[in-house]
Design a protein around this motif. Structure first.
Motif, PDB file in Angstrom:
ATOM      1  N   VAL A 155     -33.518  57.808 -37.380  1.00  0.00           N
ATOM      2  CA  VAL A 155     -33.643  59.269 -37.338  1.00  0.00           C
ATOM      3  C   VAL A 155     -32.473  59.919 -38.074  1.00  0.00           C
ATOM      4  O   VAL A 155     -32.642  60.880 -38.830  1.00  0.00           O
ATOM      5  CB  VAL A 155     -33.709  59.767 -35.881  1.00  0.00           C
ATOM      6  CG1 VAL A 155     -33.725  61.293 -35.830  1.00  0.00           C
ATOM      7  CG2 VAL A 155     -34.947  59.216 -35.183  1.00  0.00           C
ATOM      8  N   VAL A 187     -32.914  65.325 -31.829  1.00  0.00           N
ATOM      9  CA  VAL A 187     -33.128  63.944 -31.378  1.00  0.00           C
ATOM     10  C   VAL A 187     -31.809  63.174 -31.389  1.00  0.00           C
ATOM     11  O   VAL A 187     -31.490  62.439 -30.448  1.00  0.00           O
ATOM     12  CB  VAL A 187     -34.174  63.240 -32.269  1.00  0.00           C
ATOM     13  CG1 VAL A 187     -34.262  61.756 -31.922  1.00  0.00           C
ATOM     14  CG2 VAL A 187     -35.535  63.893 -32.112  1.00  0.00           C
ATOM     15  N   LEU A 189     -38.189  54.420 -30.749  1.00  0.00           N
ATOM     16  CA  LEU A 189     -37.547  55.429 -31.586  1.00  0.00           C
ATOM     17  C   LEU A 189     -36.081  55.036 -31.734  1.00  0.00           C
ATOM     18  O   LEU A 189     -35.376  54.870 -30.742  1.00  0.00           O
ATOM     19  CB  LEU A 189     -37.671  56.807 -30.934  1.00  0.00           C
ATOM     20  CG  LEU A 189     -37.467  58.020 -31.851  1.00  0.00           C
ATOM     21  CD1 LEU A 189     -38.527  58.056 -32.938  1.00  0.00           C
ATOM     22  CD2 LEU A 189     -37.502  59.305 -31.033  1.00  0.00           C
ATOM     23  N   TYR A 198     -40.266  59.807 -38.847  1.00  0.00           N
ATOM     24  CA  TYR A 198     -39.068  59.750 -38.003  1.00  0.00           C
ATOM     25  C   TYR A 198     -39.399  59.921 -36.527  1.00  0.00           C
ATOM     26  O   TYR A 198     -38.630  59.511 -35.659  1.00  0.00           O
ATOM     27  CB  TYR A 198     -38.034  60.795 -38.450  1.00  0.00           C
ATOM     28  CG  TYR A 198     -38.275  62.202 -37.950  1.00  0.00           C
ATOM     29  CD1 TYR A 198     -37.887  62.592 -36.673  1.00  0.00           C
ATOM     30  CD2 TYR A 198     -38.887  63.149 -38.761  1.00  0.00           C
ATOM     31  CE1 TYR A 198     -38.106  63.884 -36.214  1.00  0.00           C
ATOM     32  CE2 TYR A 198     -39.105  64.437 -38.317  1.00  0.00           C
ATOM     33  CZ  TYR A 198     -38.715  64.797 -37.050  1.00  0.00           C
ATOM     34  OH  TYR A 198     -38.936  66.076 -36.598  1.00  0.00           O
ATOM     35  N   ARG A 199     -40.550  60.506 -36.221  1.00  0.00           N
ATOM     36  CA  ARG A 199     -40.909  60.734 -34.817  1.00  0.00           C
ATOM     37  C   ARG A 199     -41.813  59.629 -34.258  1.00  0.00           C
ATOM     38  O   ARG A 199     -42.248  59.713 -33.112  1.00  0.00           O
ATOM     39  CB  ARG A 199     -41.608  62.089 -34.693  1.00  0.00           C
ATOM     40  CG  ARG A 199     -42.955  62.157 -35.374  1.00  0.00           C
ATOM     41  CD  ARG A 199     -43.481  63.568 -35.484  1.00  0.00           C
ATOM     42  NE  ARG A 199     -42.798  64.304 -36.528  1.00  0.00           N
ATOM     43  CZ  ARG A 199     -43.095  65.555 -36.883  1.00  0.00           C
ATOM     44  NH1 ARG A 199     -44.041  66.203 -36.250  1.00  0.00           N
ATOM     45  NH2 ARG A 199     -42.440  66.160 -37.847  1.00  0.00           N
ATOM     46  N   GLU A 204     -37.746  70.471 -39.634  1.00  0.00           N
ATOM     47  CA  GLU A 204     -37.666  69.013 -39.560  1.00  0.00           C
ATOM     48  C   GLU A 204     -36.219  68.552 -39.426  1.00  0.00           C
ATOM     49  O   GLU A 204     -35.911  67.649 -38.641  1.00  0.00           O
ATOM     50  CB  GLU A 204     -38.310  68.386 -40.800  1.00  0.00           C
ATOM     51  CG  GLU A 204     -39.782  68.718 -40.995  1.00  0.00           C
ATOM     52  CD  GLU A 204     -40.661  68.164 -39.882  1.00  0.00           C
ATOM     53  OE1 GLU A 204     -40.203  67.290 -39.126  1.00  0.00           O
ATOM     54  OE2 GLU A 204     -41.814  68.611 -39.768  1.00  0.00           O
ATOM     55  N   GLN A 212     -35.085  69.362 -35.904  1.00  0.00           N
ATOM     56  CA  GLN A 212     -35.657  68.453 -34.910  1.00  0.00           C
ATOM     57  C   GLN A 212     -34.965  67.095 -34.948  1.00  0.00           C
ATOM     58  O   GLN A 212     -34.711  66.489 -33.902  1.00  0.00           O
ATOM     59  CB  GLN A 212     -37.158  68.303 -35.152  1.00  0.00           C
ATOM     60  CG  GLN A 212     -37.957  69.547 -34.774  1.00  0.00           C
ATOM     61  CD  GLN A 212     -39.428  69.430 -35.126  1.00  0.00           C
ATOM     62  OE1 GLN A 212     -39.932  68.335 -35.359  1.00  0.00           O
ATOM     63  NE2 GLN A 212     -40.118  70.553 -35.179  1.00  0.00           N
ATOM     64  N   CYS A 213     -34.662  66.609 -36.150  1.00  0.00           N
ATOM     65  CA  CYS A 213     -33.903  65.359 -36.260  1.00  0.00           C
ATOM     66  C   CYS A 213     -32.551  65.496 -35.578  1.00  0.00           C
ATOM     67  O   CYS A 213     -32.097  64.583 -34.866  1.00  0.00           O
ATOM     68  CB  CYS A 213     -33.699  64.991 -37.729  1.00  0.00           C
ATOM     69  SG  CYS A 213     -35.150  64.312 -38.562  1.00  0.00           S
ATOM     70  N   GLU A 260     -40.843  62.830 -43.079  1.00  0.00           N
ATOM     71  CA  GLU A 260     -41.028  63.900 -42.100  1.00  0.00           C
ATOM     72  C   GLU A 260     -42.034  63.490 -41.031  1.00  0.00           C
ATOM     73  O   GLU A 260     -41.945  63.934 -39.883  1.00  0.00           O
ATOM     74  CB  GLU A 260     -41.506  65.180 -42.798  1.00  0.00           C
ATOM     75  CG  GLU A 260     -40.415  65.921 -43.550  1.00  0.00           C
ATOM     76  CD  GLU A 260     -40.933  67.172 -44.243  1.00  0.00           C
ATOM     77  OE1 GLU A 260     -40.107  68.022 -44.618  1.00  0.00           O
ATOM     78  OE2 GLU A 260     -42.163  67.298 -44.423  1.00  0.00           O
TER      79      GLU A 260
END
Length: 285
Positions: A197, A236, A192, A171-172, A229, A232-233, A168
């Motif tokens: 991701v 992205v 990134l 990944y960012r 989370e 958000q993944c 968590e």
């Protein structure tokens, strides 16, 4: 299922994978002369062992078939627990990473198959290995959901929960990706990476509210994932695909998130667009 094909794959599995499995740790070495065990290689090897056990479950019952199902399942569990042992030797580093996000405190992706210890120094590697950890967690979740028991104690449950916290966080953070090379120019610049991701998203979704003790578990053996989370993944992924990173227009590693093993993308149009870009740019003539 053709029994002759199963027999062929069983022999092939023994001659290529199981013959290299350490009798004590369960890890699979790179070769008979190289004792190093890579997390990615070992995880995919466990999937092949587990997959053959599932295939044997589909054939008519016989004592030999049941024996092979049991044998293959235990080999897969032993291998997955071997990787878990390697990671648990680094439990202190996971705690440090949660506070510092220092690459020197990140988990390793290569271990000695005989001892489960690391084979390089912390700052000699420096990669977050998010895709490797995520692949392992995803595979563990799938095997657990199928009925295999990889996690045995609440201490191990707590460590797996810590690994969830680890991905968590990671990944960012820009990293070197599955190929461990950084940006497209090979200057070692972290980026990134969409493939990493996507693997993290798949692992988080698979582990969310999963009871690692199966039907015999309870609140203490259930893994918790923040819903934000996963979302958000997903955000992205949708914003980056079909690109792999800022410098890489596309990468074959994306196949692993639009299809097996992650299946992390749920937008069919985006899946098709990504696959078409991969074919157009990487298939060749």
């Amino acid at each position: 299922m053709d029994r002759k094909k199963l027999e062929y794959f069983y022999i092939l599995l023994n001659e290529t994978i199981l013959c290299n499995q350490d009798k004590i740790t369960g890890l699979i070495s790179a070769s008979p002369t190289n004792p190093h065990a890579w997390v990615r290689d070992n995880t995919y090897a466990s999937l092949s062992i587990w997959g053959l056990s599932l295939a044997y479950q589909k054939v008519p019952d016989s004592d030999e078939d049941r024996a092979r199902v049991y044998e293959l399942q235990k080999c897969a569990i032993k291998l997955m627990r071997g990787i878990l042992t390697c990671y648990m030797h680094q439990a202190d580093k996971v705690e440090l990473f949660k506070r510092t996000q220092d690459p020197g405190h990140s988990l390793h992706a290569k271990f000695d198959s005989r001892t489960c210890k690391t084979v390089v120094g912390d700052y000699e590697w420096g990669h977050l290995q998010m895709d490797a950890v995520s692949l392992y967690l995803l595979t563990m979740a799938q095997m657990t959901a199928s009925g295999l028991r990889i996690i045995w104690t609440v201490e191990e449950v707590a460590f797996v929960q810590n690994l969830v916290f680890y991905i968590e966080l990671t990944y960012r953070i820009p990293d070197y990706g599955i190929w461990e090379r950084g940006d497209k120019t090979n200057h070692g610049m972290p980026e990134l990476n969409t493939s990493s991701v996507g693997m993290a998203k798949a692992a988080l979704e698979a582990l969310s509210d999963l009871d690692l003790f199966g039907a015999n578990g309870g609140a203490l053996s259930t893994i918790h994932v923040l819903p934000d989370e996963c979302q958000q993944c997903n955000t992205v992924l949708k914003s980056m695909l079909p690109r792999e990173s800022n410098s890489k227009e596309v990468d074959a590693a994306l196949l692993g998130i639009i299809s097996y093993p992650a299946f992390a993308v749920d937008d069919q149009e985006l899946i098709e667009a990504t696959r078409n870009v991969i074919i157009d740019k990487l298939l060749g003539t």
